[in-house]
Design a protein around this motif. Structure first.
Motif, PDB file in Angstrom:
ATOM      1  N   GLY A 123       0.790  -1.217   0.000  1.00  6.89           N
ATOM      2  CA  GLY A 123       0.000   0.000   0.000  1.00  6.89           C
ATOM      3  C   GLY A 123       0.830   1.278   0.000  1.00  6.89           C
ATOM      4  N   TRP A 124       2.155   1.140   0.195  1.00 12.22           N
ATOM      5  CA  TRP A 124       3.046   2.308   0.237  1.00 12.22           C
ATOM      6  C   TRP A 124       4.275   2.098  -0.641  1.00 12.22           C
ATOM      7  N   ASP A 125       4.355   1.023  -1.380  1.00 15.21           N
ATOM      8  CA  ASP A 125       5.603   0.618  -2.019  1.00 15.21           C
ATOM      9  C   ASP A 125       5.793   1.060  -3.464  1.00 15.21           C
ATOM     10  N   ASP A 126       4.834   1.786  -4.055  1.00 15.90           N
ATOM     11  CA  ASP A 126       5.008   2.218  -5.443  1.00 15.90           C
ATOM     12  C   ASP A 126       6.034   3.340  -5.593  1.00 15.90           C
ATOM     13  N   THR A 127       5.942   4.380  -4.774  1.00 14.84           N
ATOM     14  CA  THR A 127       6.853   5.523  -4.924  1.00 14.84           C
ATOM     15  C   THR A 127       7.531   5.952  -3.628  1.00 14.84           C
ATOM     16  N   SER A 128       7.249   5.285  -2.516  1.00 15.70           N
ATOM     17  CA  SER A 128       7.817   5.685  -1.225  1.00 15.70           C
ATOM     18  C   SER A 128       9.262   5.235  -1.093  1.00 15.70           C
ATOM     19  N   VAL A 129      10.098   6.146  -0.570  1.00 18.02           N
ATOM     20  CA  VAL A 129      11.522   5.844  -0.381  1.00 18.02           C
ATOM     21  C   VAL A 129      11.989   6.366   0.976  1.00 18.02           C
ATOM     22  N   TRP A 130      13.120   5.808   1.409  1.00 16.63           N
ATOM     23  CA  TRP A 130      13.805   6.301   2.603  1.00 16.63           C
ATOM     24  C   TRP A 130      15.297   6.149   2.351  1.00 16.63           C
ATOM     25  N   GLY A 131      16.103   6.888   3.085  1.00 18.75           N
ATOM     26  CA  GLY A 131      17.539   6.773   2.881  1.00 18.75           C
ATOM     27  C   GLY A 131      18.321   7.725   3.757  1.00 18.75           C
ATOM     28  N   LEU A 132      19.563   7.916   3.363  1.00 19.41           N
ATOM     29  CA  LEU A 132      20.502   8.774   4.087  1.00 19.41           C
ATOM     30  C   LEU A 132      21.011   9.837   3.126  1.00 19.41           C
ATOM     31  N   ASP A 133      20.899  11.084   3.535  1.00 20.68           N
ATOM     32  CA  ASP A 133      21.393  12.209   2.749  1.00 20.68           C
ATOM     33  C   ASP A 133      22.322  13.011   3.638  1.00 20.68           C
ATOM     34  N   ASP A 134      23.600  12.997   3.314  1.00 25.63           N
ATOM     35  CA  ASP A 134      24.635  13.587   4.167  1.00 25.63           C
ATOM     36  C   ASP A 134      24.576  12.900   5.528  1.00 25.63           C
ATOM     37  N   ASP A 135      24.263  13.630   6.586  1.00 22.45           N
ATOM     38  CA  ASP A 135      24.273  13.045   7.932  1.00 22.45           C
ATOM     39  C   ASP A 135      22.897  12.687   8.456  1.00 22.45           C
ATOM     40  N   TYR A 136      21.854  12.898   7.664  1.00 22.39           N
ATOM     41  CA  TYR A 136      20.491  12.713   8.165  1.00 22.39           C
ATOM     42  C   TYR A 136      19.702  11.713   7.334  1.00 22.39           C
ATOM     43  N   TYR A 137      18.903  10.919   8.040  1.00 25.35           N
ATOM     44  CA  TYR A 137      17.991   9.991   7.391  1.00 25.35           C
ATOM     45  C   TYR A 137      16.711  10.721   7.021  1.00 25.35           C
ATOM     46  N   TYR A 138      16.053  10.249   5.980  1.00 23.79           N
ATOM     47  CA  TYR A 138      14.830  10.876   5.495  1.00 23.79           C
ATOM     48  C   TYR A 138      13.868   9.816   4.987  1.00 23.79           C
ATOM     49  N   ALA A 139      12.606  10.190   4.837  1.00 22.86           N
ATOM     50  CA  ALA A 139      11.606   9.349   4.182  1.00 22.86           C
ATOM     51  C   ALA A 139      10.669  10.257   3.405  1.00 22.86           C
ATOM     52  N   GLN A 140      10.291   9.814   2.224  1.00 25.70           N
ATOM     53  CA  GLN A 140       9.306  10.489   1.391  1.00 25.70           C
ATOM     54  C   GLN A 140       8.283   9.425   1.026  1.00 25.70           C
ATOM     55  N   LEU A 141       7.088   9.534   1.598  1.00 22.77           N
ATOM     56  CA  LEU A 141       6.111   8.452   1.551  1.00 22.77           C
ATOM     57  C   LEU A 141       4.801   8.899   0.927  1.00 22.77           C
ATOM     58  N   THR A 142       4.260   8.056   0.046  1.00 26.06           N
ATOM     59  CA  THR A 142       2.963   8.303  -0.569  1.00 26.06           C
ATOM     60  C   THR A 142       2.223   6.973  -0.669  1.00 26.06           C
ATOM     61  N   PRO A 143       0.975   6.928  -0.187  1.00 26.50           N
ATOM     62  CA  PRO A 143       0.188   5.704  -0.366  1.00 26.50           C
ATOM     63  C   PRO A 143       0.008   5.419  -1.851  1.00 26.50           C
ATOM     64  N   ASN A 144      -0.076   4.149  -2.207  1.00 29.31           N
ATOM     65  CA  ASN A 144      -0.170   3.764  -3.614  1.00 29.31           C
ATOM     66  C   ASN A 144      -1.385   4.343  -4.328  1.00 29.31           C
ATOM     67  N   ASP A 145      -2.483   4.546  -3.619  1.00 33.87           N
ATOM     68  CA  ASP A 145      -3.701   5.017  -4.282  1.00 33.87           C
ATOM     69  C   ASP A 145      -3.838   6.538  -4.272  1.00 33.87           C
ATOM     70  N   VAL A 146      -2.777   7.257  -3.918  1.00 36.92           N
ATOM     71  CA  VAL A 146      -2.801   8.717  -3.880  1.00 36.92           C
ATOM     72  C   VAL A 146      -1.839   9.244  -4.944  1.00 36.92           C
ATOM     73  N   ASP A 147      -2.304  10.209  -5.737  1.00 41.94           N
ATOM     74  CA  ASP A 147      -1.475  10.815  -6.778  1.00 41.94           C
ATOM     75  C   ASP A 147      -0.333  11.599  -6.130  1.00 41.94           C
ATOM     76  N   ASP A 148       0.890  11.314  -6.523  1.00 40.54           N
ATOM     77  CA  ASP A 148       2.031  12.048  -5.955  1.00 40.54           C
ATOM     78  C   ASP A 148       2.640  13.021  -6.964  1.00 40.54           C
ATOM     79  N   ALA A 149       1.804  13.518  -7.879  1.00 39.13           N
ATOM     80  CA  ALA A 149       2.298  14.447  -8.894  1.00 39.13           C
ATOM     81  C   ALA A 149       2.929  15.694  -8.284  1.00 39.13           C
ATOM     82  N   ASN A 150       2.469  16.092  -7.112  1.00 42.21           N
ATOM     83  CA  ASN A 150       3.028  17.259  -6.435  1.00 42.21           C
ATOM     84  C   ASN A 150       4.036  16.873  -5.361  1.00 42.21           C
ATOM     85  N   GLY A 151       4.520  15.650  -5.415  1.00 40.21           N
ATOM     86  CA  GLY A 151       5.507  15.197  -4.439  1.00 40.21           C
ATOM     87  C   GLY A 151       4.889  14.266  -3.416  1.00 40.21           C
ATOM     88  N   PRO A 152       5.735  13.733  -2.555  1.00 41.98           N
ATOM     89  CA  PRO A 152       5.264  12.791  -1.530  1.00 41.98           C
ATOM     90  C   PRO A 152       4.202  13.409  -0.618  1.00 41.98           C
TER      91      PRO A 152
END
Length: 115
Positions: A10-39
């Motif tokens: 339900g969250w695996d189509d466009t959702s990501v997480w990772g490490l950028d420089d020294d900080y962890y991040y997540a950008q999450l979008t449910p699969n049934d929600v349009d993410d045209a404007n971002g997570p």
């Protein structure tokens, strides 16, 4: 910068997480929600300064109102995919797919919560 799939049903189509420089991040979008404007859910600096994957896991669990073990499994499987290992999405047992928007009045992005 690293980017790993957030491999939760339900969250695996466009959702990501990772490490950028020294900080962890997540950008999450449910699969049934349009993410045209971002997570739909941003867990990123400067609002969130997360220094470990474990802290990110707990933050995602709190924001999505999901058990920490499900989020941990979803992150671990995304990391495994990044290493080329075959895996499947983590199913959400007992969770519903209905969402509501929580307005915090900060002017930041609103947070979608599972109900």
């Amino acid at each position: 910068m690293s980017a790993n799939i957030f491999l939760l049903d339900g969250w695996d189509d466009t959702s990501v997480w990772g490490l950028d420089d020294d900080y962890y991040y997540a950008q999450l979008t449910p699969n049934d929600v349009d993410d045209a404007n971002g997570p739909q859910v941003w867990i990123t600096p400067p609002r969130y300064l997360i220094g470990s994957a474990n802290e990110l896991m707990r933050t995602i669990a709190a924001v999505l109102d999901l058990p920490a073990d499900l989020v941990d499994q979803a992150m671990a499987r995304g990391l495994a995919i990044s290493r080329g290992e075959p895996v499947v999405s983590v199913p959400i047992s007992g969770a519903t797919s209905s969402l509501r928007v929580q307005h915090d009045g900060s002017g930041e992005r609103d947070v979608l919560r599972l109900e």
